[in-house]
Scaffold this active site. Structure first.
Site: not given
Ligand code: GLA
Length: 361
Positions: A177, A219, A282
């Protein structure tokens, strides 16, 4: 309407006043239970050998997340080992956990996760070395007035983690990020002390410690925010031109069920055009909008399924060498950061309902 942006954890308490949020959550919860919702997921309990296990369905690795506390939950481990090829440590491979106040690095919890993975033929994706959100450690704060000491400590931390896990991870998120919504470098301690070169420096330090493990830049909102995606791609391209050892891109894919499915396909095609490995890293698909209007829930549930189909199809269509894996950020709805964080309300963002029953994907 909930914006299609991934809400940042640290912003939530500011954006949604606790009172408002709780009231909304309560009303939504009452309305949903009045409608008998949350109970109509397909009742299927899969065994380890079940041919409909998720990992047998796709031509790419499929993953989830785990933390050591989850390993004590037998229903969690059963789903994990039945359905998934790999997992990402949800929290215990982050600096917030690993770095001690004196600069020592602790490996206890991530080692436990690795042992579990080895014992169950799962692989582990490392997450994450450098993240703007985790720049508050007393150790780095105490060094910020001295750039050369700070820079050495930064390299040492990266080297310590990468050497400890050398050859044991399927890949590692080196920088997480780095960009804000407008595609600018996000303010953080790393940027403040090292300048934008903190990214390049992190990748070089990680590669020097472990040349073989693929290194990722990860990201969010790259699907819902094309402007950010373009900026991200330009930044990565510029780093590659300087031979920064980036092997892969992670696109988090924390999305809202209202996202048009074609936005996913477009995002994956764009990102894949850089030719790197692509990790859909994610995935969760929020149905939060149904909190405002529970009558939307059946439609949003269908959209969630349609998005999973679109995502897995579009990802499966990429060149094989780029299909690093698709990782879901949580298995059961009740485990999700979207339902568990302080003040969280109702949501159903994951593949399995709160009871561990798979949704009809
Ligand atoms: C971001 C991070 C993850 C996690 C999420 C929310 O996406 O990369 O590690 O912390 O936020 O839980």
């Amino acid at each position: 309407m909930r914006p299609l942006m991934k809400p940042r954890l640290e912003c939530l308490s500011l954006n949604r006043g606790a009172t408002v949020y709780n009231r909304r959550g309560l009303l939504a919860g009452l309305a949903l239970s009045a409608m008998g919702m949350g109970s109509c997921a397909r009742k299927t309990t899969l065994q380890k050998s079940d041919p409909s296990a998720l990992k047998t369905r796709y031509h790419f690795p499929i993953g989830a997340i785990a933390k050591t506390a989850d390993l004590r939950d037998q229903s969690f481990t059963s789903l994990l080992t039945t359905h998934f090829d790999h997992f990402t440590p949800e929290w215990e491979m982050k600096m917030e956990y690993m770095l001690q106040d004196g600069g020592q690095v602790r490996f206890d919890a991530p080692d436990q996760l690795l042992s579990f993975a080895k014992a169950h033929d799962l692989r582990v994706h490392g997450h994450t070395l450098i993240w703007y959100d985790q720049d508050k450690s007393p150790y780095f704060q105490s060094l910020k007035a001295n750039k050369s000491l700070f820079s050495k400590a930064y390299n040492d931390y990266i080297a310590a983690v990468m050497s400890h896990y050398k050859g044991q991870l399927m890949g590692m998120d080196v920088v997480n990020e780095a960009l804000d919504e407008d595609g600018q470098w996000r303010p953080c301690l790393w940027l403040e002390v090292l300048g934008p070169d903190y990214i390049e420096q992190a990748f070089r330090a990680a590669k020097a410690a472990d040349a073989a493990t693929p290194l990722f830049i990860n990201d969010y909102n790259l699907e819902s925010n094309p402007k950010k995606r373009l900026a991200f791609m330009k930044r990565v391209e510029a780093l590659l031109k300087r031979d920064v050892p980036i092997d892969g891109i992670g696109t988090q894919t924390h999305i809202d069920a209202n996202l048009p499915p074609e936005a996913l396909t477009l995002a994956l095609k764009d990102l894949a055009s850089l030719g790197l490995k692509l990790h859909v890293s994610e995935v969760d698909i929020s149905l939060y909008d149904a909190s405002h209007n529970p009558f939307n829930l059946p439609r949003l549930r269908q959209k969630q399924i349609a998005l999973i189909h679109e995502l897995t199809k579009a990802y499966g269509d990429l060149p094989e060498a780029q299909r690093y894996g698709l990782t879901f950020w949580g298995m059961r709805d009740g485990d999700s950061w979207l339902t568990r964080r302080p003040g969280a309300g109702w949501d159903e963002p994951n593949l399995f309902d709160a009871k561990g029953q798979i949704k009809p994907i």
